[in-house]
Design a protein around this motif. Sequence first.
Motif, PDB file in Angstrom:
ATOM      1  N   THR A 108      38.116  42.521  66.444  1.00 23.11           N
ATOM      2  CA  THR A 108      37.537  42.484  65.100  1.00 23.11           C
ATOM      3  C   THR A 108      37.291  43.777  64.584  1.00 23.11           C
ATOM      4  O   THR A 108      36.905  43.728  63.270  1.00 23.11           O
ATOM      5  N   VAL A 109      37.320  44.886  65.048  1.00 26.18           N
ATOM      6  CA  VAL A 109      37.159  46.092  64.525  1.00 26.18           C
ATOM      7  C   VAL A 109      38.101  46.262  63.367  1.00 26.18           C
ATOM      8  O   VAL A 109      37.463  47.187  62.288  1.00 26.18           O
ATOM      9  N   TYR A 157      39.403  30.843  68.732  1.00 20.57           N
ATOM     10  CA  TYR A 157      40.599  31.329  68.496  1.00 20.57           C
ATOM     11  C   TYR A 157      41.264  30.999  67.319  1.00 20.57           C
ATOM     12  O   TYR A 157      41.878  31.994  66.784  1.00 20.57           O
ATOM     13  N   MET A 158      41.106  29.901  66.759  1.00 20.04           N
ATOM     14  CA  MET A 158      41.685  29.775  65.283  1.00 20.04           C
ATOM     15  C   MET A 158      41.274  30.690  64.145  1.00 20.04           C
ATOM     16  O   MET A 158      41.943  31.062  63.384  1.00 20.04           O
ATOM     17  N   ALA A 159      39.835  30.736  64.389  1.00 21.60           N
ATOM     18  CA  ALA A 159      39.266  31.931  63.434  1.00 21.60           C
ATOM     19  C   ALA A 159      39.743  33.068  63.347  1.00 21.60           C
ATOM     20  O   ALA A 159      40.127  33.786  62.437  1.00 21.60           O
ATOM     21  N   LEU A 160      40.055  33.580  64.689  1.00 21.58           N
ATOM     22  CA  LEU A 160      40.632  34.710  64.629  1.00 21.58           C
ATOM     23  C   LEU A 160      42.097  35.227  64.441  1.00 21.58           C
ATOM     24  O   LEU A 160      42.245  35.979  63.629  1.00 21.58           O
ATOM     25  N   GLY A 217      33.888  41.571  60.018  1.00 25.59           N
ATOM     26  CA  GLY A 217      33.988  41.100  61.267  1.00 25.59           C
ATOM     27  C   GLY A 217      32.786  40.229  61.634  1.00 25.59           C
ATOM     28  O   GLY A 217      32.965  39.446  62.836  1.00 25.59           O
ATOM     29  N   GLY A 218      31.698  40.455  61.259  1.00 27.03           N
ATOM     30  CA  GLY A 218      30.386  40.065  61.856  1.00 27.03           C
ATOM     31  C   GLY A 218      30.229  38.574  62.226  1.00 27.03           C
ATOM     32  O   GLY A 218      30.112  38.198  63.567  1.00 27.03           O
ATOM     33  N   VAL A 219      30.406  37.411  61.376  1.00 29.05           N
ATOM     34  CA  VAL A 219      30.333  36.346  61.861  1.00 29.05           C
ATOM     35  C   VAL A 219      31.399  35.572  62.681  1.00 29.05           C
ATOM     36  O   VAL A 219      31.338  34.984  63.745  1.00 29.05           O
ATOM     37  N   LEU A 220      32.633  36.188  62.433  1.00 29.09           N
ATOM     38  CA  LEU A 220      33.890  36.026  63.197  1.00 29.09           C
ATOM     39  C   LEU A 220      33.381  36.455  64.661  1.00 29.09           C
ATOM     40  O   LEU A 220      33.792  35.550  65.867  1.00 29.09           O
TER      41      LEU A 220
END
Lengths: 234, 247
Positions: A164-165, B143-146, A170-173
Amino acid sequence: MSEVESIRPPTLWQSCRMILQRDLRLAFRNQSDLANPLIFFVMVASLFPLGVSPDTAFLSQIATGIIWVAALLATLLSLDAMFRSDYDDGSLEQLLLSPYPLYILVLAKVFSHWIVSGLLLTLLFPLLAVLLFLPWEGYPAMLASLLLGTPLLSLIGAIGAALTVGLKKGGVLLSLLILPLYIPVLIFGTGAVGAALNGTPYIGHLLWLAVFLVMAITMAPFAIAAALRISIAG
Amino acid sequence: MNWTWFHKLGSPKWFYEVTSKWMFWLALITVLLLVTGLVWGLAFAPADYQQGNSYRIIFVHVPVALLAQSCYIAMAIAGAVGLIWKMKLADMAAKVSAPIGASFTFLALLTGAIWGKPTWGTWWVWDARLTSMLLLLFLYFGYMALQAAFDNETTASKASSILALVGLVNIPIIKYSVEWWNTLHQPATLTFTSKPTMAPEMLVPLLISIVGFYCFFTLAFLMRLRAEVLIRENRTQWVKKLVQNDV
């Protein structure tokens, strides 16, 4: 120009040490970033007596779970910063260009993250244990399980941080990706302390944590390195 | 060995054309199998001596629970193929299987809760199987969120494929750690290694409906994948032509 020629590139071991020194120096100079997850760790734990019950017997029953969950959440808070500033100032790209295997360099970075998050959390746990009336028999098991478990949290979390960087928020994810993967650590960490409190042998739980740690050290850096390459390329 | 089929598989156009011919027959088989399996199971199979009629939800619960797990494995394998051979189609396949897998996982939890109420007396228990299914659902959500977080499709596919593979390594660990932690759920009814413990009058409709649900999954997967192919390839000549002919 003889001076330039005499500069040798650092060896692999030197590079790792330099990464470690640099990260630690950055962390200890930026003391609020260092302290915030630790303060959070203590604050989360202090919510439970207020929200559930201040009863001594009750608290000593749930102390194990609270300490572990608080450690997990505090680690989660510190994860986003693991690669963020390096990504922003471009030093992450330099790391990727290094001739040495990224696998090893990434391990050095994760290790430095563990020192400033997991290790400090482990050192801080007796304070929480006193606040939550954890019975005395649980202390050694708690110490051992945190020492084995928190490096795992850093290693697994680094995968999510690397993925996520490249994203603005990116925090919540990151928490969403990583929390399900933390479950086994939580189960075996609290399992060890629970067994110790029951007076049964808890070495089995610790061995499982050690197995997971060895697995994570061997496999997670591949995923972290690949994820960093993807984040930089994207 | 002849590898042309493998290379052909990487071509979205070839895939779209070939599956166009399959869709009707696949839909027909799916409907036939599902109707047979479910009507037989729900109306004609004998009632259970212990659970009465409430056990009949097994004809839905077991197939969707199996699919929930198979779908994650398929998704991770497709992601690995996409990462290794850089196949566009594999990336798309991994992406479209996630929502289907998440739906099946949700259905497995829902039918499990409905079945749990009459047999265990409660909608939910923190039991190993239920918990690991819930965690599987969380893995799908992650997975879906990413996948949704990236603007660039290629980066999104690569990043989420890594996550799917990490999850695949973790699934057995999660499964066994929660199993060790707490178990109330009955052991698996169907295993490949031992003789079935079910009466054949119940087993046959169950097997039919499992195959039916797998066909349904394939159908839904192909429909989504075909739509995804059209969306991602919308700048190519063949898609433009296809759309113009349709309008």
